[in-house]
Design an enzyme around this catalytic site. Sequence first.
Site, PDB file in Angstrom:
ATOM      1  N   GLY B  28       0.495  -8.804 -20.178  1.00 32.50           N
ATOM      2  CA  GLY B  28       0.922  -8.572 -18.954  1.00 32.50           C
ATOM      3  C   GLY B  28       0.729 -10.455 -18.126  1.00 32.50           C
ATOM      4  O   GLY B  28       0.965 -10.887 -18.871  1.00 32.50           O
ATOM      5  N   TYR B  30      -0.963 -11.916 -16.979  1.00 35.11           N
ATOM      6  CA  TYR B  30      -3.213 -12.148 -16.842  1.00 35.11           C
ATOM      7  C   TYR B  30      -2.534 -13.039 -18.420  1.00 35.11           C
ATOM      8  O   TYR B  30      -3.383 -13.923 -18.872  1.00 35.11           O
ATOM      9  CB  TYR B  30      -3.906 -11.237 -16.747  1.00 35.11           C
ATOM     10  CG  TYR B  30      -3.307 -10.223 -17.925  1.00 35.11           C
ATOM     11  CD1 TYR B  30      -3.861 -10.080 -19.094  1.00 35.11           C
ATOM     12  CD2 TYR B  30      -3.159  -8.365 -17.045  1.00 35.11           C
ATOM     13  CE1 TYR B  30      -3.997  -8.961 -19.924  1.00 35.11           C
ATOM     14  CE2 TYR B  30      -2.905  -8.169 -17.847  1.00 35.11           C
ATOM     15  CZ  TYR B  30      -2.268  -8.045 -19.309  1.00 35.11           C
ATOM     16  OH  TYR B  30      -2.506  -6.629 -19.508  1.00 35.11           O
ATOM     17  N   GLY B  31      -1.933 -12.225 -19.486  1.00 35.13           N
ATOM     18  CA  GLY B  31      -1.949 -12.496 -20.754  1.00 35.13           C
ATOM     19  C   GLY B  31      -1.727 -11.346 -22.136  1.00 35.13           C
ATOM     20  O   GLY B  31      -0.979 -10.533 -21.167  1.00 35.13           O
ATOM     21  N   ARG B  32      -2.370 -11.553 -22.707  1.00 37.72           N
ATOM     22  CA  ARG B  32      -1.889 -10.057 -23.946  1.00 37.72           C
ATOM     23  C   ARG B  32      -3.485  -9.638 -23.819  1.00 37.72           C
ATOM     24  O   ARG B  32      -4.730 -10.215 -24.007  1.00 37.72           O
ATOM     25  CB  ARG B  32      -1.753 -10.780 -24.871  1.00 37.72           C
ATOM     26  CG  ARG B  32       0.119 -11.194 -24.961  1.00 37.72           C
ATOM     27  CD  ARG B  32       0.036 -12.290 -25.768  1.00 37.72           C
ATOM     28  NE  ARG B  32       1.818 -12.779 -25.966  1.00 37.72           N
ATOM     29  CZ  ARG B  32       2.440 -11.742 -26.981  1.00 37.72           C
ATOM     30  NH1 ARG B  32       1.890 -11.500 -27.628  1.00 37.72           N
ATOM     31  NH2 ARG B  32       3.891 -12.259 -26.649  1.00 37.72           N
ATOM     32  N   VAL B  33      -3.622  -8.435 -24.948  1.00 33.69           N
ATOM     33  CA  VAL B  33      -4.263  -7.430 -25.376  1.00 33.69           C
ATOM     34  C   VAL B  33      -4.410  -7.857 -26.887  1.00 33.69           C
ATOM     35  O   VAL B  33      -3.412  -6.913 -26.814  1.00 33.69           O
ATOM     36  CB  VAL B  33      -4.930  -5.765 -24.245  1.00 33.69           C
ATOM     37  CG1 VAL B  33      -6.424  -5.755 -24.784  1.00 33.69           C
ATOM     38  CG2 VAL B  33      -4.712  -6.780 -23.178  1.00 33.69           C
ATOM     39  N   ASP B 151      -7.562  -0.508  -8.344  1.00 32.46           N
ATOM     40  CA  ASP B 151      -5.806  -0.334  -9.253  1.00 32.46           C
ATOM     41  C   ASP B 151      -6.564   0.677 -10.360  1.00 32.46           C
ATOM     42  O   ASP B 151      -5.885   1.052 -11.141  1.00 32.46           O
ATOM     43  CB  ASP B 151      -6.222  -1.173  -9.738  1.00 32.46           C
ATOM     44  CG  ASP B 151      -4.244  -1.242 -10.170  1.00 32.46           C
ATOM     45  OD1 ASP B 151      -3.567  -0.922  -9.743  1.00 32.46           O
ATOM     46  OD2 ASP B 151      -3.733  -2.450 -11.083  1.00 32.46           O
TER      47      ASP B 151
END
Lengths: 189, 282
Positions: B28, B30-33, B151
């Site tokens: 996303g 924000y970054g990665r998971v 959210d």
Amino acid sequence: PPPPLTANAFKPKILALTPAKDEDMPSTYADLTKWLFSVEKKYQLDLEHGMSRHPSLSSRMRPILVDWLMEVSTDYRMHRQTLHLTVQYLDRFLASTDLQVEPSMLQCYGTACLSLAMKAEEQRVPTLSELTDFSKDAFTRDQLKQAEIDVLTALGWHLAVPTLFEFLCLVFQRAAVQFPGRFADQTRP
Amino acid sequence: MENYKRKREKQRVKIRTKYEIIGFISSGTYGRVYKARPREGPPIELAIKKFKPEREGEARPTTGISQSACREIGLCRELHHENIVDLCEVVMDDNAIHMVMDYAEFDLLSIMQHHTHHLRKPMSELVIKSILWQLLNGVAYLHANFILQRDLKPANILITSSGVVKVGDMGLARVFRRPFQTLYNGDKVVVTVWYRAPELLLGSRHYTTAIDLWSVGCIFAEMLALRPIFKGEEVKMEKKQIPFQRGQVSKIIEVLGSPTKDQWPTMELMPDFQQMKQFRHY
């Protein structure tokens, strides 16, 4: 003629807060107070102990740093909570870090605490160079960046910890409910 | 000073030496998971959220540790509950922050999609009941700790293979324990539009835990019907102006009828009330 003013004539009426009754307080009030106290207890610390862990710091240095932080936070119109958080982070950092803080780096760590508090509270986040400007470049951006990481590590990332300011907010909220004429009008948005 | 540096270097944990990355979950803004497994200890599965490392020499001046990471981790650090995704550890390595968290096999969105496309039958009542109960249990815990999730949506409701619900993604969450501070100041737009409460849609400056419960209600309806109850069209933000979500508001009114003053006494005080008045009356 009116009687001369004496010290006795000056009797400010101090408003005493009575324990809140259920009907005049939102129910969350009691819960919130209890919760704040319980969280605060977990992070209570001994100021003296924190400073004594850093032999090269003298006890005069903390007040000087806090004074400077107050000045910066006023000049840049920061939220009051930002300052309270900053000082709390700083004290907890000094009390728990593995590093030995040298006097020359104290301001850098203070600024790192300020930076973290601003990220939590303020709408606009300052850049690293703005932060080094606060101190007239007493340290470099890289030093500040590292200091931020050191502070976070020492705090164990426990950042959402209550401060004096939050307790004050609650006291005023209660006062506003109990003495509507005195507070309520000023606090209504 | 040199001594500290060496000491610090030694303490620094390398994420790859401690965890083995075994898969990629999502990415996303924000970054990665990633999905990962610890190299030592019990063979459990974990999720690692890696915040985008900030690059040097970018046009935008750097700000140190990212604000969103700070907020999210700061909140998660204080939360421990069966129905909330648990933050196990924070690791800082190659200029990035990694959050090591509980791993959950499924999320509610994929479970609902599975029922729609593959099983072609509604979710069983017992399953819905269990998920709803656990979801409320987690949300109640957040609210008891003065945190708004802000959210809640099926994609953020994770479910482990043994059926435990975990509320995830605290990226928009916020503490609301200071009474005079309006939450509006921080983030102007919260909650994915289909799950956004009417007071938010009408531009309210103050809001309460009710906004999370509205989302839970929407999710409940979605589990029963297997499609979103208020599937409004989102109005895109233009010139940094927050638009009135016309489509979403009218969708809600179509389904629930026009609100009356009896049902919602403060309705007329909402900033965007005039906008809503123009709608057809149901």
